[in-house]
Each structure stands twice: as structure tokens, then as C-alpha cells.
Design an enzyme around this catalytic site. Structure first.
Site, PDB file in Angstrom:
ATOM      1  N   HIS A  89       0.864  -1.182   0.000  1.00 19.39           N
ATOM      2  CA  HIS A  89       0.000   0.000   0.000  1.00 19.39           C
ATOM      3  C   HIS A  89       0.902   1.234   0.000  1.00 19.39           C
ATOM      4  O   HIS A  89       2.140   1.108  -0.038  1.00 19.39           O
ATOM      5  CB  HIS A  89      -0.930  -0.032   1.219  1.00 19.39           C
ATOM      6  CG  HIS A  89      -0.230  -0.309   2.511  1.00 19.39           C
ATOM      7  ND1 HIS A  89       0.665   0.574   3.084  1.00 19.39           N
ATOM      8  CD2 HIS A  89      -0.236  -1.403   3.337  1.00 19.39           C
ATOM      9  CE1 HIS A  89       1.142   0.071   4.200  1.00 19.39           C
ATOM     10  NE2 HIS A  89       0.624  -1.145   4.377  1.00 19.39           N
TER      11      HIS A  89
ATOM     12  N   HIS B 297       4.062   1.342   2.264  1.00 18.43           N
ATOM     13  CA  HIS B 297       5.246   0.665   1.720  1.00 18.43           C
ATOM     14  C   HIS B 297       5.885   1.523   0.617  1.00 18.43           C
ATOM     15  O   HIS B 297       7.103   1.657   0.553  1.00 18.43           O
ATOM     16  CB  HIS B 297       4.861  -0.678   1.085  1.00 18.43           C
ATOM     17  CG  HIS B 297       4.304  -1.686   2.054  1.00 18.43           C
ATOM     18  ND1 HIS B 297       2.986  -2.093   2.018  1.00 18.43           N
ATOM     19  CD2 HIS B 297       4.880  -2.376   3.061  1.00 18.43           C
ATOM     20  CE1 HIS B 297       2.783  -3.003   2.957  1.00 18.43           C
ATOM     21  NE2 HIS B 297       3.912  -3.185   3.615  1.00 18.43           N
TER      22      HIS B 297
ATOM     23  N   MET C 135      -2.233   2.960   7.469  1.00 17.08           N
ATOM     24  CA  MET C 135      -2.308   1.951   6.406  1.00 17.08           C
ATOM     25  C   MET C 135      -1.636   0.669   6.867  1.00 17.08           C
ATOM     26  O   MET C 135      -0.606   0.701   7.547  1.00 17.08           O
ATOM     27  CB  MET C 135      -1.638   2.478   5.148  1.00 17.08           C
ATOM     28  CG  MET C 135      -2.442   3.555   4.496  1.00 17.08           C
ATOM     29  SD  MET C 135      -1.872   3.890   2.842  1.00 17.08           S
ATOM     30  CE  MET C 135      -2.917   5.284   2.455  1.00 17.08           C
TER      31      MET C 135
ATOM     32  N   SER D 122      -1.430  -3.780   5.616  1.00 20.27           N
ATOM     33  CA  SER D 122      -1.888  -4.858   4.719  1.00 20.27           C
ATOM     34  C   SER D 122      -3.117  -5.539   5.315  1.00 20.27           C
ATOM     35  O   SER D 122      -3.984  -6.010   4.587  1.00 20.27           O
ATOM     36  CB  SER D 122      -0.774  -5.884   4.539  1.00 20.27           C
ATOM     37  OG  SER D 122       0.389  -5.244   4.076  1.00 20.27           O
TER      38      SER D 122
HETATM   39  P1  AMP Z   1       5.050  -5.220   6.415  1.00 21.97           P
HETATM   40  O1  AMP Z   1       4.846  -5.581   4.984  1.00 21.97           O
HETATM   41  O2  AMP Z   1       3.795  -5.002   7.171  1.00 21.97           O
HETATM   42  O3  AMP Z   1       6.033  -6.134   7.106  1.00 21.97           O
HETATM   43  O4  AMP Z   1       5.743  -3.798   6.396  1.00 21.97           O
HETATM   44  C1  AMP Z   1       6.931  -3.562   5.692  1.00 21.97           C
HETATM   45  C2  AMP Z   1       7.479  -2.222   6.102  1.00 21.97           C
HETATM   46  O5  AMP Z   1       6.533  -1.204   5.784  1.00 21.97           O
HETATM   47  C3  AMP Z   1       7.727  -2.126   7.613  1.00 21.97           C
HETATM   48  O6  AMP Z   1       8.945  -1.445   7.840  1.00 21.97           O
HETATM   49  C4  AMP Z   1       6.537  -1.343   8.093  1.00 21.97           C
HETATM   50  O7  AMP Z   1       6.795  -0.623   9.276  1.00 21.97           O
HETATM   51  C5  AMP Z   1       6.300  -0.408   6.923  1.00 21.97           C
HETATM   52  N1  AMP Z   1       4.922   0.100   6.942  1.00 21.97           N
HETATM   53  C6  AMP Z   1       3.781  -0.637   7.080  1.00 21.97           C
HETATM   54  N2  AMP Z   1       2.695   0.173   7.124  1.00 21.97           N
HETATM   55  C7  AMP Z   1       3.159   1.435   7.020  1.00 21.97           C
HETATM   56  C8  AMP Z   1       2.533   2.726   7.016  1.00 21.97           C
HETATM   57  N3  AMP Z   1       1.226   2.870   7.115  1.00 21.97           N
HETATM   58  N4  AMP Z   1       3.320   3.810   6.875  1.00 21.97           N
HETATM   59  C9  AMP Z   1       4.678   3.682   6.774  1.00 21.97           C
HETATM   60  N5  AMP Z   1       5.327   2.501   6.770  1.00 21.97           N
HETATM   61  C10 AMP Z   1       4.582   1.392   6.896  1.00 21.97           C
END
Ligand code: AMP
Length: 293
Positions: free
Chosen positions: A41, A44, A191, A193
Site C-alpha cells: 500500500h 510501503h 495503512m 496490509s
Molecule cells: P510489512 O509488509 O507489514 O512487514 O511492512 C513492511 C514495512 O513497511 C515495515 O517497515 C513497516 O513498518 C512499513 N509500513 C507498514 N505500514 C506502514 C505505514 N502505514 N506507513 C509507513 N510505513 C509502513
């Protein structure tokens, strides 16, 4: 490596990626890395864009890491949208997508265990036993594979950032960590996933987590931690469909719980976790240089 019609390179295996990156490093180029679990999203993509600004080559990994899920149902229901993710990454200017499967990342079962002291006993560490061990395991593997100059993580997972900072310091990974701000929906919902598992009404309900955090923020100047805790609990009790797991006030860097705001000086974090329609959500606000003095 697999040929694609687009300019972003796709890798599914470790060796071809390492061979390619070895050449990149030899040319003196800086490698920036964004690890993700996919179902991408704007949050990311903000990391990808920042990474692009600060590095010559952007690598993004998409891997739903089984070892960091303490709840098998959460793992089974985690959204997987690799094709769409690849399109979004390409558009955002990502150069390399690394999308390994489980056998590639875990060719054999590991018994390796990390221990992160007090970080294991508060908030995410307390409520998701084993979660950070899985995070540390996969991030260590990914850092060894990619060997990036810089790696980008979101403030959304604040405690995870503290874990990775500890990992990098203690194991001397030669990588610079960059923490990026939280990207939110128009209604304030951070935001995630996991938001894909909520319908519009449930997402509106979930936005009250951020509203509760904002309410808590307004109380910081004049109220005790206990009063703020009480007020957040009462606020969320009145929102149908939210089940609060924790609300804590903590040092934003060490994640030590703050019990007395009158003596605290530094970056303060308001952290929350709750369930909406069976989906576990987390959020936080960081107040930099907080002091009542
Ligand atoms: P994930 O796919 O949930 O493991 O997240 C991958 C990276 O994206 C991690 O470093 C999360 O902290 C970051 N991330 C997830 N959601 C957000 C968001 N809403 N705003 C900024 N970074 C995010």
C-alpha cells in the site's frame, strides 16, 4: 533471474540476486533495501520512494515470513498479492524485487533464538510471543543476502524498529537504518496490509484507534499516565467493534514504559493495539522532545 517485459528485475533465488548485487557494489553504487511482506500500500511505497531518493539501486523483498506469526490463522489469512505488488513497485521506481518462497528462506528448520531483554516483555513482545524472534531471524537472513548500505522501515512498527536497531548494533551489520513516518488513510487509520481484511464500515471503526491516540496526546500536558489510560479505555469502550489489547506510553527509542510524565524528557510514544473484526491492528504517535518542564 527471470526475464520480464518491465525494467524492474525479479529474483526468486538467492545466488542470482547476490551475483547481480555484487556487480552493483563493485561499480560503487549504493544499495537501499525495503523488506516487506507484500500486499503493498502507500505506506510501503513511501519507503520505496525515500529509498530511491537516497540510493542508486532499490531492492524490495516480498516474503510473508512464517516464523514471525504467533497465530497460524493470521498467517493463513495474510493477503498475498504478488503480481499487483510487482506492478506497484515498478511504478514507484523499484529496481529489484526479491520474492523468495519458504524453501529458499528456510531450507532447514532453525532452532536459533534471539533474546531482546525488556523489549520481549512489553507491548508487541508481551502479546506476540516469538514474533520478534521471527523478525530478527528473517531480517538477519535478508541483510546477509542483500547486504544493503541502507535499510528502510516504518514507524508504524515502532517496537520492531527498536528490535532491528539492537540487532544491527549487537551483530555489527554494516547497514544504516532509516525510520520513515506512518502513512494514513484520510480518516486517520494507519495503512496496513491487514486493513484489506476489513470492509469500509470496519475500517471506519478502526480509525478510532488513531482518534484515541490523538485524544491521549491532548491530555499529555496536564494528566497522569493513569488518567490518560483510563480515558483511552473509556473512549474505546464506547466504540462498538473495537477490542483494546493495550495502550501504553513509552520512550519512543527504548520502548521502556513511562509511568511518570512529570520526570520524563525525550521522545515519547503513544502505542496501541486492538482487534477489529478479528483483525489485529497496531498504531502509534511519537511526540519528539517531550518535556513538561
Ligand atoms: P510489512 O509488509 O507489514 O512487514 O511492512 C513492511 C514495512 O513497511 C515495515 O517497515 C513497516 O513498518 C512499513 N509500513 C507498514 N505500514 C506502514 C505505514 N502505514 N506507513 C509507513 N510505513 C509502513
Amino acid at each position: 533471474m527471470q526475464a520480464t517485459t518491465t525494467s524492474m528485475l525479479h529474483f526468486y533465488e538467492i545466488s542470482p540476486l547476490q551475483n547481480f548485487l555484487w556487480q552493483v557494489r563493485k561499480e560503487g553504487k549504493k544499495i537501499g533495501f525495503v523488506p516487506t511482506m507484500g500486499a503493498l500500500h502507500e505506506g510501503h511505497l513511501s519507503l520505496i520512494r525515500r529509498c530511491k531518493q537516497e540510493n542508486d539501486v532499490v531492492v524490495c523483498s516480498v516474503f510473508v515470513n512464517p516464523t514471525q506469526f504467533n497465530n497460524p490463522e493470521d498467517l493463513a489469512k495474510y493477503p498475498r498479492t504478488l503480481e499487483k505488488d510487482a506492478q506497484m513497485l515498478e511504478k514507484a521506481g523499484c529496481d529489484i524485487l526479491f520474492a523468495p518462497n519458504e524453501n529458499v528462506m528456510y531450507p532447514q528448520k532453525t532452532t536459533l533464538n534471539f533474546y531482546f531483554g525488556h523489549l520481549e516483555n512489553v507491548m508487541e513482545g508481551k502479546f506476540r510471543k516469538g514474533h520478534f524472534n521471527g523478525v530478527a531471524l528473517v531480517v538477519s537472513k535478508l541483510f546477509h543476502i542483500v547486504q544493503p548500505h541502507r535499510a528502510y522501515f516504518g514507524q508504524k512498527d515502532l517496537q520492531q524498529f527498536a528490535i532491528i536497531r539492537t540487532l544491527v548494533q549487537d551483530l555489527m551489520f554494516p547497514v544504516e537504518l532509516v525510520r520513515c513516518p506512518i502513512v494514513r488513510e484520510a480518516n486517520g487509520l494507519a495503512m496496513s496490509s491487514r486493513n484489506q481484511r476489513l470492509n469500509a464500515e470496519q475500517q471506519a471503526t478502526a480509525s478510532h484507534l488513531y482518534k484515541a491516540l490523538k485524544k491521549a496526546e491532548t491530555m499529555l500536558a496536564e494528566n497522569s499516565v493513569k488518567q490518560i489510560q483510563k480515558s483511552v479505555k473509556e473512549y474505546l469502550l464506547n466504540v462498538r467493534g473495537i477490542e483494546l489489547e493495550y495502550f501504553e506510553i513509552a520512550d519512543a527509542n527504548t520502548l521502556q514504559i513511562v509511568e511518570d510524565l512529570t520526570s520524563f524528557q525525550g521522545d515519547l510514544a503513544l502505542c496501541i493495539a486492538a482487534y477489529v473484526a478479528g483483525v489485529r491492528l497496531i498504531d502509534n504517535i511519537v511526540i519528539e522532545n517531550f518535556s513538561r518542564k
